[in-house]
Design an enzyme around this catalytic site. Structure first.
Site, PDB file in Angstrom:
ATOM      1  CG  HIS A 124      -2.199  -0.928   0.742  1.00  0.00           C
ATOM      2  ND1 HIS A 124      -2.211  -2.278   1.010  1.00  0.00           N
ATOM      3  CD2 HIS A 124      -3.316  -0.669   0.026  1.00  0.00           C
ATOM      4  CE1 HIS A 124      -3.316  -2.800   0.491  1.00  0.00           C
ATOM      5  NE2 HIS A 124      -3.992  -1.854  -0.102  1.00  0.00           N
ATOM      6  CG  HIS A 181       7.373 -10.924   6.892  1.00  0.00           C
ATOM      7  ND1 HIS A 181       6.767  -9.973   7.681  1.00  0.00           N
ATOM      8  CD2 HIS A 181       8.703 -10.736   7.020  1.00  0.00           C
ATOM      9  CE1 HIS A 181       7.709  -9.236   8.253  1.00  0.00           C
ATOM     10  NE2 HIS A 181       8.894  -9.680   7.873  1.00  0.00           N
ATOM     11  CD  GLU A 211       8.055  -9.195  11.440  1.00  0.00           C
ATOM     12  OE1 GLU A 211       7.425  -8.196  11.045  1.00  0.00           O
ATOM     13  OE2 GLU A 211       9.274  -9.336  11.255  1.00  0.00           O
ATOM     14  CG  HIS A 243      12.091 -12.959   8.816  1.00  0.00           C
ATOM     15  ND1 HIS A 243      12.086 -12.643  10.149  1.00  0.00           N
ATOM     16  CD2 HIS A 243      11.684 -11.848   8.160  1.00  0.00           C
ATOM     17  CE1 HIS A 243      11.706 -11.384  10.296  1.00  0.00           C
ATOM     18  NE2 HIS A 243      11.462 -10.874   9.108  1.00  0.00           N
TER      19      HIS A 243
END
Ligand code: CO
Length: 295
Positions: A124, A181, A211, A243
């Site tokens: 976004h 993620h 997350e 990660h």
């Protein structure tokens, strides 16, 4: 009389044609009729891991092969990663800088392709940037392509990609845990939605996030409930970066491997980002086709 009529019709046609030609020539010398120059901008979060280069090169090669007449550019949204790369002598642009450069170079139509997995916060932010360039009138057209998981057709293709990229040695009674993620953004719901659809075909495939939701606690409980003894751990992120290496496969107390092993579940780790598999890359690359078809 008839001959005369024929003459005037012919004359009118010739004059009309001459006017059209003059009109074209006029447009050719002025801004509005500027020669069409389309370009593609690939935008990723970025990674400083050398192994991530494999993913990025794969995407770039596929993009160039699919759209051979359109120049391809890159931008990374993470400034931390851009600064890290700059210190190592690698200069990468932000989307804003990359788009300014493309405007300067006379590009008229730009397909911006997000290499994100979901339409979350970063997607976004990118949409805002694209909107800014649109309202400045920097290009005749600038269109942002969808991330990996967007329409239901995409979801079905991603499901097929997940099922097709599970290592062949995996047995049906073994689980596969994908690590996405995750985000605070409402688009986080895509992970559970994807898991639901995959499980309709293979009930032992799970999707968790680092997350967001579902987290590793939720996934561990689901595995225990099903009395799973062994699982495959795979990143569900475009690159197998920090990660995947640490939060998923690391030896630390809080890594998914450690948590699952302590819960009595043996782990087999696969360290390959989704962008290393053509099954996923094709979905992103196909998304570029939608804006290009409007140019
Ligand atoms: Co992160």
């Amino acid at each position: 009389m008839l001959k005369q009529l024929k003459h005037s019709v012919l004359l009118a046609l010739v004059c009309g044609l001459a006017l059209i030609c003059a009109g074209n020539a006029f447009a050719g010398h002025h801004g509005k009729g500027k020669e069409k120059k389309p370009g593609i901008l690939l935008v990723a979060f970025g990674s400083s891991e050398a192994s991530a280069q494999v993913s990025f090169e794969n995407i770039e090669n596929k993009t160039r092969t699919s759209y051979p007449d359109t120049p391809v550019f890159w931008a990374f949204t993470s400034h931390i990663i851009r600064h890290k790369l700059a210190r190592a002598g690698k200069k990468l642009d932000s989307p804003e800088v990359a788009l300014s450069k493309m405007a300067d170079q006379g590009f008229t139509h730009v397909a911006v392709q997000s290499l994100h997995s979901i339409g979350g916060a970063e997607y976004h932010d990118l949409r805002k940037t694209v909107g800014g360039f649109k309202s400045m009138g920097a290009f005749e057209k600038i269109i942002l392509g969808y991330p990996l998981m967007s329409t239901q057709a995409d979801m079905e293709r991603v499901k097929a990609a997940i099922l097709n990229t599970i290592p062949k040695e995996r047995k049906k009674n073994e689980a596969v845990v994908l690590m996405g993620h995750g985000t605070h953004h409402p688009a986080n719901a895509f992970y559970a939605a994807m898991m639901f659809q995959v499980q309709l075909t293979d009930p032992n495939v799970f999707i968790g996030t680092v997350e967001g939701y579902p987290d590793v606690k939720v996934i561990t409980a689901l595995l225990r409930e099903k009395k799973i003894k062994k699982t495959w751990l795979m990143p569900f992120m475009s690159v197998a970066g920090d990660h995947a290496k640490n939060d998923m496969a690391g030896d630390e107390e809080d890594s998914w491997k450690t948590i699952l092993t302590k819960a009595g579940i043996k782990c087999k780790v696969v360290l390959k980002g989704t962008a290393e598999y053509d099954d996923y890359v094709d979905i992103w690359v196909d998304h570029i086709g939608a804006p290009l078809s409007h140019f």
